[in-house]
Design a protein around this motif. Structure first.
Motif, PDB file in Angstrom:
ATOM      1  N   LYS A   1       0.841  -1.199   0.000  1.00  0.00           N
ATOM      2  CA  LYS A   1       0.000   0.000   0.000  1.00  0.00           C
ATOM      3  C   LYS A   1       0.873   1.244   0.000  1.00  0.00           C
ATOM      4  CE  LYS A   1      -3.984  -2.069   2.307  1.00  0.00           C
ATOM      5  NZ  LYS A   1      -4.882  -2.043   3.483  1.00  0.00           N
ATOM      6  N   ARG A   2       0.384   2.265  -0.661  1.00  0.00           N
ATOM      7  CA  ARG A   2       1.116   3.527  -0.787  1.00  0.00           C
ATOM      8  C   ARG A   2       0.521   4.560   0.170  1.00  0.00           C
ATOM      9  NH1 ARG A   2       3.368   4.453  -5.940  1.00  0.00           N
ATOM     10  NH2 ARG A   2       3.581   6.625  -5.274  1.00  0.00           N
ATOM     11  N   SER A   3       1.209   4.815   1.260  1.00  0.00           N
ATOM     12  CA  SER A   3       0.715   5.775   2.244  1.00  0.00           C
ATOM     13  C   SER A   3       0.753   7.210   1.717  1.00  0.00           C
ATOM     14  CB  SER A   3       1.538   5.682   3.528  1.00  0.00           C
ATOM     15  OG  SER A   3       2.912   5.949   3.266  1.00  0.00           O
TER      16      SER A   3
ATOM     17  N   GLU B   1      -9.903   4.625  -3.343  1.00  0.00           N
ATOM     18  CA  GLU B   1     -10.773   4.406  -4.503  1.00  0.00           C
ATOM     19  C   GLU B   1     -10.549   3.028  -5.126  1.00  0.00           C
ATOM     20  OE1 GLU B   1     -13.212   6.055  -5.483  1.00  0.00           O
ATOM     21  OE2 GLU B   1     -13.002   8.117  -4.817  1.00  0.00           O
ATOM     22  N   LEU B   2      -9.288   2.640  -5.272  1.00  0.00           N
ATOM     23  CA  LEU B   2      -8.992   1.355  -5.910  1.00  0.00           C
ATOM     24  C   LEU B   2      -9.404   0.185  -5.023  1.00  0.00           C
ATOM     25  CD1 LEU B   2      -5.541   2.152  -7.546  1.00  0.00           C
ATOM     26  CD2 LEU B   2      -7.708   1.726  -8.723  1.00  0.00           C
ATOM     27  N   LEU B   3      -9.202   0.304  -3.723  1.00  0.00           N
ATOM     28  CA  LEU B   3      -9.605  -0.762  -2.815  1.00  0.00           C
ATOM     29  C   LEU B   3     -11.118  -0.947  -2.832  1.00  0.00           C
ATOM     30  CD1 LEU B   3      -7.278  -0.080   0.263  1.00  0.00           C
ATOM     31  CD2 LEU B   3      -7.208  -2.082  -1.241  1.00  0.00           C
ATOM     32  N   GLN B   4     -11.839   0.163  -2.833  1.00  0.00           N
ATOM     33  CA  GLN B   4     -13.292   0.038  -2.860  1.00  0.00           C
ATOM     34  C   GLN B   4     -13.768  -0.535  -4.188  1.00  0.00           C
ATOM     35  OE1 GLN B   4     -15.682   3.592  -2.384  1.00  0.00           O
ATOM     36  NE2 GLN B   4     -17.375   2.418  -1.538  1.00  0.00           N
ATOM     37  N   ALA B   5     -13.161  -0.107  -5.266  1.00  0.00           N
ATOM     38  CA  ALA B   5     -13.544  -0.629  -6.582  1.00  0.00           C
ATOM     39  C   ALA B   5     -13.302  -2.131  -6.670  1.00  0.00           C
ATOM     40  CB  ALA B   5     -12.762   0.090  -7.674  1.00  0.00           C
ATOM     41  N   ALA B   6     -12.309  -2.611  -5.921  1.00  0.00           N
ATOM     42  CA  ALA B   6     -11.993  -4.039  -5.921  1.00  0.00           C
ATOM     43  C   ALA B   6     -12.827  -4.811  -4.906  1.00  0.00           C
ATOM     44  CB  ALA B   6     -10.505  -4.238  -5.636  1.00  0.00           C
ATOM     45  N   GLY B   7     -13.732  -4.122  -4.214  1.00  0.00           N
ATOM     46  CA  GLY B   7     -14.584  -4.789  -3.234  1.00  0.00           C
ATOM     47  C   GLY B   7     -13.951  -4.949  -1.866  1.00  0.00           C
TER      48      GLY B   7
ATOM     49  N   GLU C   1     -10.767  -2.413   4.021  1.00  0.00           N
ATOM     50  CA  GLU C   1      -9.421  -1.848   3.866  1.00  0.00           C
ATOM     51  C   GLU C   1      -9.495  -0.399   3.397  1.00  0.00           C
ATOM     52  OE1 GLU C   1      -6.359  -4.485   1.984  1.00  0.00           O
ATOM     53  OE2 GLU C   1      -8.100  -5.801   1.710  1.00  0.00           O
ATOM     54  N   ALA C   2     -10.443  -0.124   2.527  1.00  0.00           N
ATOM     55  CA  ALA C   2     -10.603   1.251   2.045  1.00  0.00           C
ATOM     56  C   ALA C   2     -10.965   2.180   3.197  1.00  0.00           C
ATOM     57  CB  ALA C   2     -11.680   1.303   0.967  1.00  0.00           C
ATOM     58  N   ALA C   3     -11.892   1.736   4.047  1.00  0.00           N
ATOM     59  CA  ALA C   3     -12.310   2.555   5.191  1.00  0.00           C
ATOM     60  C   ALA C   3     -11.161   2.756   6.170  1.00  0.00           C
ATOM     61  CB  ALA C   3     -13.493   1.898   5.893  1.00  0.00           C
ATOM     62  N   GLU C   4     -10.386   1.711   6.409  1.00  0.00           N
ATOM     63  CA  GLU C   4      -9.240   1.819   7.316  1.00  0.00           C
ATOM     64  C   GLU C   4      -8.200   2.790   6.767  1.00  0.00           C
ATOM     65  OE1 GLU C   4      -7.848  -2.154   7.704  1.00  0.00           O
ATOM     66  OE2 GLU C   4      -9.563  -2.830   8.917  1.00  0.00           O
ATOM     67  N   THR C   5      -7.983   2.735   5.461  1.00  0.00           N
ATOM     68  CA  THR C   5      -7.002   3.628   4.834  1.00  0.00           C
ATOM     69  C   THR C   5      -7.427   5.079   4.968  1.00  0.00           C
ATOM     70  OG1 THR C   5      -6.386   1.922   3.220  1.00  0.00           O
ATOM     71  CG2 THR C   5      -5.817   4.194   2.676  1.00  0.00           C
ATOM     72  N   LEU C   6      -8.697   5.350   4.722  1.00  0.00           N
ATOM     73  CA  LEU C   6      -9.180   6.720   4.826  1.00  0.00           C
ATOM     74  C   LEU C   6      -9.172   7.197   6.277  1.00  0.00           C
ATOM     75  CD1 LEU C   6     -10.283   9.069   3.179  1.00  0.00           C
ATOM     76  CD2 LEU C   6     -12.590   8.177   3.563  1.00  0.00           C
ATOM     77  N   SER C   7      -9.504   6.307   7.199  1.00  0.00           N
ATOM     78  CA  SER C   7      -9.529   6.672   8.622  1.00  0.00           C
ATOM     79  C   SER C   7      -8.137   7.007   9.145  1.00  0.00           C
ATOM     80  CB  SER C   7     -10.117   5.527   9.454  1.00  0.00           C
ATOM     81  OG  SER C   7     -11.445   5.262   9.084  1.00  0.00           O
ATOM     82  N   ALA C   8      -7.125   6.458   8.478  1.00  0.00           N
ATOM     83  CA  ALA C   8      -5.751   6.683   8.937  1.00  0.00           C
ATOM     84  C   ALA C   8      -5.190   8.033   8.492  1.00  0.00           C
ATOM     85  CB  ALA C   8      -4.848   5.563   8.427  1.00  0.00           C
ATOM     86  N   VAL C   9      -5.882   8.724   7.591  1.00  0.00           N
ATOM     87  CA  VAL C   9      -5.407  10.026   7.117  1.00  0.00           C
ATOM     88  C   VAL C   9      -5.608  11.067   8.216  1.00  0.00           C
ATOM     89  CG1 VAL C   9      -5.642  11.828   5.373  1.00  0.00           C
ATOM     90  CG2 VAL C   9      -5.987   9.429   4.739  1.00  0.00           C
ATOM     91  N   VAL C  10      -4.546  11.743   8.572  1.00  0.00           N
ATOM     92  CA  VAL C  10      -4.605  12.760   9.622  1.00  0.00           C
ATOM     93  C   VAL C  10      -4.680  14.142   8.973  1.00  0.00           C
ATOM     94  CG1 VAL C  10      -3.439  13.780  11.601  1.00  0.00           C
ATOM     95  CG2 VAL C  10      -3.278  11.306  11.192  1.00  0.00           C
ATOM     96  N   PRO C  11      -5.793  14.858   9.155  1.00  0.00           N
ATOM     97  CA  PRO C  11      -5.916  16.186   8.527  1.00  0.00           C
ATOM     98  C   PRO C  11      -5.037  17.215   9.226  1.00  0.00           C
ATOM     99  CG  PRO C  11      -7.804  15.756   9.935  1.00  0.00           C
ATOM    100  CD  PRO C  11      -6.997  14.491   9.906  1.00  0.00           C
ATOM    101  N   ARG C  12      -4.340  18.013   8.426  1.00  0.00           N
ATOM    102  CA  ARG C  12      -3.481  19.054   8.991  1.00  0.00           C
ATOM    103  C   ARG C  12      -4.041  20.445   8.740  1.00  0.00           C
ATOM    104  NH1 ARG C  12      -0.183  14.932   7.289  1.00  0.00           N
ATOM    105  NH2 ARG C  12       1.364  14.208   8.827  1.00  0.00           N
ATOM    106  N   THR C  13      -5.044  20.520   7.870  1.00  0.00           N
ATOM    107  CA  THR C  13      -5.685  21.799   7.575  1.00  0.00           C
ATOM    108  C   THR C  13      -7.188  21.595   7.478  1.00  0.00           C
ATOM    109  OG1 THR C  13      -5.577  21.496   5.172  1.00  0.00           O
ATOM    110  CG2 THR C  13      -3.660  22.538   6.244  1.00  0.00           C
ATOM    111  N   SER C  14      -7.934  22.694   7.489  1.00  0.00           N
ATOM    112  CA  SER C  14      -9.382  22.588   7.340  1.00  0.00           C
ATOM    113  C   SER C  14      -9.738  22.062   5.952  1.00  0.00           C
ATOM    114  CB  SER C  14     -10.034  23.956   7.566  1.00  0.00           C
ATOM    115  OG  SER C  14      -9.534  24.908   6.640  1.00  0.00           O
ATOM    116  N   GLU C  15      -8.940  22.426   4.951  1.00  0.00           N
ATOM    117  CA  GLU C  15      -9.191  21.932   3.595  1.00  0.00           C
ATOM    118  C   GLU C  15      -9.018  20.424   3.535  1.00  0.00           C
ATOM    119  OE1 GLU C  15      -7.261  24.463   4.321  1.00  0.00           O
ATOM    120  OE2 GLU C  15      -8.323  26.178   3.426  1.00  0.00           O
ATOM    121  N   GLU C  16      -8.018  19.916   4.252  1.00  0.00           N
ATOM    122  CA  GLU C  16      -7.789  18.473   4.276  1.00  0.00           C
ATOM    123  C   GLU C  16      -8.941  17.755   4.973  1.00  0.00           C
ATOM    124  OE1 GLU C  16      -5.441  14.995   3.433  1.00  0.00           O
ATOM    125  OE2 GLU C  16      -5.459  17.048   2.688  1.00  0.00           O
TER     126      GLU C  16
END
Length: 377
Positions: free
Chosen positions: A303-305, A313-319, A323-338
């Protein structure tokens, strides 16, 4: 939840501590997920007892009936009639009618509506009653094969428009986007053609990706690619989620992502699959090479962090939704835009999952009925 846990959840509301719990109120009054589960358990009466104790449920009787109808309409064919009978005995006539309208054989629905006519509709007008009971949106084939039984007139433009508005739910979230565009641009829309393909089972309405490809192909044919790309850059796609308001996602990115997902998702399922060429429909400035690199990494089990959104997107497209939800949950926002970007991707992911789960957690719409029909979710 297990069946016993669902009953315990209902009983917990009898205490003052839990009676005003927001999650409880939502599940009792705004979602079809809990009543459907209790219908399957054979505990519909327990749900009705708990729900009717909620002021919100009683205050919005029409919405409550629609939600109960939606819940029952997604049951198996064998469970629909006894469930409708229980609801009828409890006084939920419209909910019972909606469930019977969703059956493959609508003979029982016709008999029921003859003895329980809908309000403000001519009892002899079975077609209008069927539309008001959400029949066209609840059935695999829409109105196909029902013309004789419902006495469908050969050419009735106002009726065609009403029927189309009910069926357009099956094109969500892209149907509302197309409707919004048409309200502001002098452009045609291939509603009837798309719905016809869904009715003929040539197009899977459960798949947002398949729907998007079919739509763009027709828009390029009718509008021309340059006009279509201008429209995509101008009007975002509203993502309906729990409320009538929409969470917007950039249309150009939405459709480009669809084309990339469909092209590259097979790599995740087959280690020996070859990388495809860039799809013709993708915008010229789309970051195709970055997507290819991420897909190849996932194909190799890595996986590419540094590319979390492409990975999601690719994980969800592959069913691989967990894993897709875990990947998105791991993103730490540093700005309001993020933070907003994470929210946009999370909403998009959830909308696509809702589409594949009978939209059971998302009934709060003008007509809360499934956007499509398929087997047990």
């Amino acid at each position: 939840m297990t069946p016993q846990e669902r009953i315990s959840f209902l009983n917990a509301g009898e205490s003052q501590k839990h009676s005003q719990d927001r999650t409880r109120i939502f599940l009792l009054t705004m979602s079809s997920a809990l009543p459907r589960a209790l219908m399957k358990d054979g505990n519909l009466q327990a749900f009705l007892k708990a729900a009717e104790s909620s002021p919100s449920f009683a205050a919005s009787r029409a919405t409550s009936e629609k939600i109960l109808g939606l819940a029952g309409a997604s049951l198996s064919e064998l469970q629909k009639s006894p469930t409708a009978q229980q609801l009828d005995q409890a006084g939920y006539v419209n909910a019972a009618a909606t469930i019977l309208a969703s059956k493959v054989d609508i003979g029982e629905w016709i008999a029921y509506r003859k003895s329980h006519p809908a309000e403000d509709v001519d009892p002899a007008d079975l077609l209008m009653t069927f539309i008001l009971d959400h029949g066209p949106s609840l059935r695999h084939g829409g109105m196909r094969g029902l013309e004789k039984a419902l006495k469908v007139p050969p050419d009735d433009r106002p009726l065609d428009n009403l029927l189309a508005s009910r069926q357009l739910q099956r094109l969500a979230p892209l149907g509302s986007w197309l409707q919004y565009v048409r309200g502001r641009e002098a452009l045609s829309a291939p509603y009837s053609e798309l719905l016809g393909e869904i009715d003929a089972e040539k197009l899977d309405a459960r798949s947002v990706d398949d729907l998007a490809v079919a739509l763009v192909t027709k828009l390029d044919r009718d509008w021309g690619r340059s006009v279509r790309e201008q429209i995509l850059a101008k009007y975002p796609v509203p993502m309906r989620l729990l409320t009538l308001s929409g969470n917007e996602f950039p249309a150009k990115l939405f459709f480009d992502t669809v084309f990339a997902r469909k092209a590259l998702a097979p790599l995740l399922a087959d280690p020996s699959a070859s990388t495809p060429a860039k799809p013709e429909l993708i915008s010229r400035d789309f970051a195709w090479s970055s997507w290819v690199e991420v897909a190849q990494s996932l194909q190799a089990g890595k996986k590419r962090s540094d590319q979390p959104y492409v990975t999601v997107e690719l994980l969800q497209a592959a069913g691989r939704n967990s894993e897709a939800a875990e990947t998105l949950s791991a993103v730490v926002p540093r700005t309001s835009e993020e933070s907003e970007r994470i929210g946009a991707y999370a909403t998009k992911m959830l909308v696509e999952l809702l589409r594949r789960c009978d939209d059971e957690m998302n009934p709060n719409d003008a007509f809360p009925v499934p956007l499509y029909r398929f087997g047990e979710p």
